[in-house]
Each structure stands twice: as structure tokens, then as C-alpha cells.
Write an enzyme that holds these catalytic residues in place. Structure first.
Site, PDB file in Angstrom:
ATOM      1  N   ARG A   1      11.086   3.724   3.672  1.00  0.00           N
ATOM      2  CA  ARG A   1      10.672   2.732   4.680  1.00  0.00           C
ATOM      3  C   ARG A   1      11.917   1.961   5.087  1.00  0.00           C
ATOM      4  NH1 ARG A   1       5.606  -1.238   4.583  1.00  0.00           N
ATOM      5  NH2 ARG A   1       4.685   0.772   5.168  1.00  0.00           N
TER       6      ARG A   1
ATOM      7  N   HIS B   1       4.712   5.851  11.613  1.00  0.00           N
ATOM      8  CA  HIS B   1       4.197   5.737  10.231  1.00  0.00           C
ATOM      9  C   HIS B   1       3.254   6.929  10.046  1.00  0.00           C
ATOM     10  CE1 HIS B   1       3.163   4.151   6.451  1.00  0.00           C
ATOM     11  NE2 HIS B   1       2.870   2.896   6.755  1.00  0.00           N
TER      12      HIS B   1
ATOM     13  N   LYS C   1      26.172  -3.416  -0.081  1.00  0.00           N
ATOM     14  CA  LYS C   1      27.653  -3.366  -0.090  1.00  0.00           C
ATOM     15  C   LYS C   1      28.178  -2.636   1.140  1.00  0.00           C
ATOM     16  CE  LYS C   1      27.216  -2.486  -5.003  1.00  0.00           C
ATOM     17  NZ  LYS C   1      27.464  -1.433  -5.984  1.00  0.00           N
TER      18      LYS C   1
ATOM     19  N   ARG D   1       0.802  -1.221   0.000  1.00  0.00           N
ATOM     20  CA  ARG D   1       0.000   0.000   0.000  1.00  0.00           C
ATOM     21  C   ARG D   1       0.838   1.274   0.000  1.00  0.00           C
ATOM     22  NH1 ARG D   1      -2.735  -4.046   1.519  1.00  0.00           N
ATOM     23  NH2 ARG D   1      -0.755  -4.588   2.476  1.00  0.00           N
ATOM     24  N   THR D   2       1.789   1.357   0.904  1.00  0.00           N
ATOM     25  CA  THR D   2       2.478   2.628   1.077  1.00  0.00           C
ATOM     26  C   THR D   2       3.295   2.979  -0.159  1.00  0.00           C
ATOM     27  OG1 THR D   2       2.613   2.063   3.419  1.00  0.00           O
ATOM     28  CG2 THR D   2       3.892   3.963   2.681  1.00  0.00           C
TER      29      THR D   2
HETATM   30  N1   CP Z   1      -0.367  -0.001   5.834  1.00  0.00           N
HETATM   31  C1   CP Z   1       0.841  -0.285   5.297  1.00  0.00           C
HETATM   32  O1   CP Z   1       1.854   0.299   5.686  1.00  0.00           O
HETATM   33  O2   CP Z   1       0.816  -1.249   4.347  1.00  0.00           O
HETATM   34  P1   CP Z   1       2.069  -1.733   3.489  1.00  0.00           P
HETATM   35  O3   CP Z   1       3.014  -2.429   4.450  1.00  0.00           O
HETATM   36  O4   CP Z   1       1.519  -2.644   2.448  1.00  0.00           O
HETATM   37  O5   CP Z   1       2.727  -0.506   2.930  1.00  0.00           O
END
Ligand code: CP
Length: 321
Positions: free
Chosen positions: A111, A139, A90, A60-61
Site C-alpha cells: 500500500r 484497490h 533514509k 482491514r487490508t
Molecule cells: N477497505 C480498506 O482498504 O480498509 P483499510 O484502509 O483499513 O485497509
């Protein structure tokens, strides 16, 4: 002034936002829902480049950020499995990667598996850093889309009762959402978690300091009947070093059709997704199951954030003034 010379801002921590900032993001997100392909609004980020650096899996993100950028006319440099397929494999540090990628892109969505990594990136970056999840830390863009979903589904953010369920120790979405909810008066939060993954004290203290009423209970049925929002989360297997603890936690709290009978008619079930087995699939057809609408809202909120950060040169600090 050339836009490259302007002070750029980051979205790394849910605590960076206040209500005025959230209102601006929501106003933009509402407009984003109406943008049609080919319209002038769909070109507002024409010429801008967004890089995604994902050291952990995501559906999603990453895809909603990439879709958001594309829908506003920008382009995307995408790295998934960055720990494996970027020069991190590396031995390159996150800081060196960021200082390199900022030469190629106008903002960086990260992320990473380490808590605090987005702050480290922002400390060295000259382009906006958008935190797409830093280990079990924060998040913030998910929290904003969660707030947006609550506003859209329930009609308000004040005076709501929220039950948070599942892996609250490792769940960065619930941690960030708690911080954002604390801005609104009359919010009450009830935590329901297996013992090994109870909400951590830092978030509880944060809520207490801001006058948010919170409680912890062990019976999900006790909570389900009186909340406006039941926010379920996955037990995060990847964060456990001890599989006995994982097995003790998983399967303890499941939302199924029987539990939905207790939920109030106006209430909604949310989940940041992915789900494993903590919401049974027969709940999906219930109109109170809001989790796929929630995922869709991520697109609009991220479109809004990209426009504010890039085209409007705004960050949380600007919005506070
Ligand atoms: N909600 C969320 O962070 O989903 P993903 O891990 O699929 O990005």
C-alpha cells in the site's frame, strides 16, 4: 522446475481481471470459507513468506492479508508505517525496496500513497506484487471482495443497480469497483458526490466505452429507493490540501435510519471502511448493513488470491486463457 524459476504474476490493476478470472477467485474464496485449522487445506502455503509494505495506514487490508497468509500456513514479514520505519525514511526508492524484499519473501503486498506505485513495483519485481491501494488510484483486491460480497448478498452481478456515494474522486475502491462491474451486462451505476469530489472522467469514460449506463445525481434519497447496492465511502481528509474543500464535502451525504426506510428490502449498504460519520451507527443492526460482512469476505478473497498466486502460480493473465 523450481517454483522460483516460474513466471510470476501480479495483482495491480482491476482492469487485469476478466469474468473467468473472477469466477476462479470466487470458487477458491468459497472453499476458503470452509477451511478449518489443522486441516491439510490450512497448510497449502506452508513454507511461503509474504511481506507487507504499507506506506499508508490500514486495518482491514493489512490484517486480512496477514490473517489469510497465516490461515493457509504461510508466514508474514510485516512493515507498517513503511515511509517512517523502513529505509524509505533514509531516501530509498520503492524500486530498491522491492528488489531487496523480493529476496526475503515470496510475494509482496504494497500500500503506497502514490498512484501507479504498484505498477512501478511490479515492473521491477520477480515475485508477485499485490496492490493493497495506490494513493487515489486502484484497490483491486478490495474490488474483488466487493464483487464477492455483492454476489453473496444479492445473488448475482448482472443486471444490478449500484449507487456510489461520497468521495468518488479520491476513492480508489469505487474506481476499481466500477472497472470490475463493467464486465457484467445490465449494470447501472449512479454517482452521488459533493461537487469537489465527483467521479473522475477516466472512470466515466471507461464505463461509457464498455457500454455501462451511468448517471450523476445530487439527491441521495432519489437513488436510495431504486438501487440493489448503496456503496458509501468516506470523504478522504488525507487527500485534501485545502480544508475548506474538505469541510464543504464532509457531512453532505449520510446514510441513517431515515434513509434506510427508503432502501428496498433486498438491497444492501456496503462501505469499504473505515467510516467516520457517513453511516450512523444505528444503521449497523439493520440486516441490510453488509459492511462488516464485506470486511470479513476480504479474508476469504485474499486467501484465494494468495493461493492462486503462490501455490497455483496463477495470475490474471493465466486466467484469461
Ligand atoms: N477497505 C480498506 O482498504 O480498509 P483499510 O484502509 O483499513 O485497509
Amino acid at each position: 522446475m523450481d517454483w522460483h524459476m516460474q513466471k510470476l504474476k501480479h495483482v495491480v490493476d482491476s482492469g487485469d481481471f476478466n469474468r473467468a478470472a473472477v469466477d476462479v477467485v470466487f470458487q477458491e474464496a468459497l472453499k476458503m470459507e470452509k477451511i478449518r485449522p489443522g486441516s491439510p487445506e490450512s497448510r497449502v502455503l506452508d513454507g511461503y513468506i509474504m511481506s507487507t509494505l504499507f506506506y499508508e495506514p490500514s486495518t482491514r487490508t493489512r490484517l486480512s492479508f496477514e490473517s489469510a497468509m497465516s490461515r493457509l500456513g504461510g508466514t508474514v514479514l510485516s512493515t507498517e508505517s513503511a515511509g517512517e520505519y523502513s529505509s524509505a525514511a533514509k531516501g530509498e526508492t520503492l524500486e530498491d525496496t522491492v528488489r531487496t524484499v523480493e529476496g526475503y519473501a515470496d510475494c509482496i503486498v504494497i500500500r503506497h500513497f502514490q498512484e501507479g506505485s504498484a505498477k512501478r513495483a511490479a515492473a521491477v519485481a520477480s515475485v508477485p506484487i499485490l496492490n493493497a491501494g495506490d494513493g487515489p488510484g486502484q484497490h483491486p483486491t478490495q474490488a474483488l471482495l466487493d464483487l464477492y460480497t455483492i454476489q453473496r448478498e444479492i445473488g448475482r452481478l448482472e443486471n444490478i443497480k449500484v449507487g456510489m456515494v461520497g468521495d468518488l474522486a479520491n476513492g480508489r475502491t469505487v474506481r476499481s469497483l466500477c472497472m470490475c462491474l463493467s464486465m457484467y451486462p445490465g449494470v447501472e451505476v449512479t454517482f452521488v458526490a459533493p461537487d469537489v469530489v465527483r467521479m473522475r472522467d477516466d472512470v466515466k469514460d471507461y464505463l461509457t466505452q464498455r457500454g455501462v449506463k451511468w448517471t450523476e445525481v445530487s439527491d441521495l434519497r432519489e437513488v436510495a429507493g431504486h438501487v440493489d447496492v448503496l456503496y458509501q465511502t468516506r470523504i478522504q481528509r488525507e487527500r485534501f490540501t485545502d480544508m475548506d474543500s474538505y469541510n464543504a464535502a464532509r457531512g453532505k451525504y449520510i446514510i441513517d435510519k431515515e434513509l434506510m426506510k427508503i432502501l428496498q428490502p433486498h438491497a444492501v449498504v456496503m462501505h469499504p471502511l473505515p467510516r467516520v460519520d457517513e453511516i450512523t451507527t444505528d444503521v449497523d443492526a439493520d440486516p441490510r448493513a453488509a459492511y462488516f460482512r464485506q470486511a470479513r469476505n476480504g479474508l476469504y478473497v485474499r486467501m484465494a488470491l494468495l493461493k492462486l498466486c503462490l501455490a497455483d502460480k496463477m495470475g490474471p493473465d493465466d486466467l484469461k486463457k
